[in-house]
Design a protein around this motif. Structure first.
Motif, PDB file in Angstrom:
ATOM      1  N   GLY A  36       6.673 -34.101  30.638  1.00 21.97           N
ATOM      2  CA  GLY A  36       6.859 -32.822  31.431  1.00 21.97           C
ATOM      3  C   GLY A  36       6.742 -31.826  30.395  1.00 21.97           C
ATOM      4  N   LEU A  37       6.984 -31.826  28.973  1.00 22.11           N
ATOM      5  CA  LEU A  37       6.735 -30.859  28.105  1.00 22.11           C
ATOM      6  C   LEU A  37       5.281 -30.611  27.974  1.00 22.11           C
ATOM      7  N   VAL A  38       4.267 -31.642  27.754  1.00 22.50           N
ATOM      8  CA  VAL A  38       3.182 -31.647  27.931  1.00 22.50           C
ATOM      9  C   VAL A  38       2.286 -30.935  28.950  1.00 22.50           C
ATOM     10  N   GLU A  39       2.966 -31.052  30.181  1.00 26.68           N
ATOM     11  CA  GLU A  39       2.529 -30.597  31.307  1.00 26.68           C
ATOM     12  C   GLU A  39       2.767 -28.843  31.234  1.00 26.68           C
ATOM     13  N   LEU A  40       4.067 -28.609  31.026  1.00 26.50           N
ATOM     14  CA  LEU A  40       4.409 -27.236  30.712  1.00 26.50           C
ATOM     15  C   LEU A  40       3.415 -26.756  29.818  1.00 26.50           C
ATOM     16  N   LEU A  41       3.114 -27.022  28.719  1.00 22.46           N
ATOM     17  CA  LEU A  41       2.186 -26.459  27.594  1.00 22.46           C
ATOM     18  C   LEU A  41       0.912 -26.260  27.997  1.00 22.46           C
ATOM     19  N   LYS A  42       0.499 -27.076  28.888  1.00 24.56           N
ATOM     20  CA  LYS A  42      -0.818 -26.983  29.523  1.00 24.56           C
ATOM     21  C   LYS A  42      -0.989 -25.644  30.229  1.00 24.56           C
ATOM     22  N   GLU A  43       0.198 -25.217  30.937  1.00 27.47           N
ATOM     23  CA  GLU A  43       0.273 -23.961  31.773  1.00 27.47           C
ATOM     24  C   GLU A  43       0.654 -22.753  30.814  1.00 27.47           C
ATOM     25  N   HIS A  44       1.186 -22.998  29.808  1.00 21.02           N
ATOM     26  CA  HIS A  44       1.962 -21.976  29.111  1.00 21.02           C
ATOM     27  C   HIS A  44       1.538 -22.462  27.730  1.00 21.02           C
ATOM     28  N   ARG A  70      -2.267 -30.079  19.371  1.00 19.08           N
ATOM     29  CA  ARG A  70      -3.080 -30.136  20.671  1.00 19.08           C
ATOM     30  C   ARG A  70      -2.696 -28.798  21.178  1.00 19.08           C
ATOM     31  N   PHE A  71      -1.625 -28.212  20.848  1.00 19.92           N
ATOM     32  CA  PHE A  71      -1.167 -26.836  21.430  1.00 19.92           C
ATOM     33  C   PHE A  71      -0.974 -25.953  20.371  1.00 19.92           C
ATOM     34  N   ALA A  72      -1.974 -25.403  19.959  1.00 15.90           N
ATOM     35  CA  ALA A  72      -1.895 -24.695  18.691  1.00 15.90           C
ATOM     36  C   ALA A  72      -1.283 -23.397  18.771  1.00 15.90           C
ATOM     37  N   LEU A  73      -1.429 -23.010  19.960  1.00 17.69           N
ATOM     38  CA  LEU A  73      -0.895 -21.427  20.152  1.00 17.69           C
ATOM     39  C   LEU A  73       0.833 -21.506  20.427  1.00 17.69           C
ATOM     40  N   ALA A  74       1.267 -22.637  20.717  1.00 18.00           N
ATOM     41  CA  ALA A  74       2.625 -22.770  20.740  1.00 18.00           C
ATOM     42  C   ALA A  74       3.429 -22.655  19.431  1.00 18.00           C
ATOM     43  N   GLN A  75       4.673 -22.158  19.366  1.00 22.26           N
ATOM     44  CA  GLN A  75       5.634 -21.945  18.389  1.00 22.26           C
ATOM     45  C   GLN A  75       6.664 -23.000  18.732  1.00 22.26           C
ATOM     46  N   TRP A  76       7.159 -23.665  17.685  1.00 22.10           N
ATOM     47  CA  TRP A  76       8.306 -24.579  17.968  1.00 22.10           C
ATOM     48  C   TRP A  76       9.574 -24.509  17.240  1.00 22.10           C
ATOM     49  N   ILE A  77      10.612 -24.517  17.691  1.00 21.24           N
ATOM     50  CA  ILE A  77      11.910 -24.464  16.971  1.00 21.24           C
ATOM     51  C   ILE A  77      12.608 -25.841  17.173  1.00 21.24           C
TER      52      ILE A  77
END
Length: 212
Positions: A36-44, A70-77
């Protein structure tokens, strides 16, 4: 408006984090598993992900880093109760996308992490920093290297080339290359950049002595 993905399986934690995010007028999406996380990251792709790694279905740290890459634009906490020094060092030294906060720390630490992520910066809480620098693994200690190898590590970390090191030590380039190969093998690393990080962690140099 910033977009946030809550990847935490505890309802109470999700509620608390969502309340904090609402104060920032962000849009919140929720997921309870990696798929589910991967699917959300595909959209956002530029979302800020708040993840409890210990409760999620990642097989290991490598899988987490692969998704991060893979989702290099995301920030993770990463917000968890128990993360090992080895895990934290691997994440910190492998990617600039991850901030770290422990769940038993003050709420102000989470706020600071959220602010940093919104500005595309990393944040490490006090406990995270203490955990990262503590309990150095046996292979990171200088004692596994010979005196000559330690001196060469220092030289590499100071930005010197193989030829320069050879000239300073009155050795051949071949000899220095042999030492480099032995150092890389012992430390289980592959690049000069990793030598710099090792030298800093092992206390062989301080931050004013090296170039990256």
């Amino acid at each position: 408006m910033a977009k946030y993905i809550l990847a935490d399986n505890r309802e109470l934690t999700r509620f608390a984090l969502e309340s904090l995010i609402r104060q920032k007028e962000g849009t919140v999406y929720k997921t309870s598993n990696k798929a589910g996380l991967v699917e959300l990251l595909k959209e956002h792709e530029n979302a800020i992900v708040l993840l409890d790694y210990t409760l999620f279905d990642f097989a290991d740290v490598d899988q987490l880093l692969i998704v991060g890459e893979r989702f290099a634009l995301a920030q993770w906490i990463l917000i968890s109760e128990d993360l090992t020094p080895a895990f934290l060092r691997r994440v910190v030294y492998s990617s600039h996308q991850f901030s770290i906060v422990f769940k038993d720390e003050p709420l102000s630490s989470v706020r600071e992490a959220l602010q940093a992520a919104a500005n595309h910066k990393r944040f490490f809480s006090q406990k995270a920093l203490e955990t990262i620098i503590s309990q150095q693994e046996e292979e990171e200690r200088p004692s596994i290297l010979t005196e000559t190898e330690i001196e060469i590590v220092k030289a590499i970390a100071q930005g010197k080339t193989t030829k320069e090191i050879a000239e300073e030590r009155f050795s051949s380039v071949h000899t220095i290359n042999t030492h480099r190969k032995n150092i890389f093998r012992k430390l289980k690393i592959n690049t000069a950049h990793e030598v710099v990080k090792y030298a800093l962690r092992a206390g062989l140099i301080d931050s004013s002595e090296f170039y990256i």
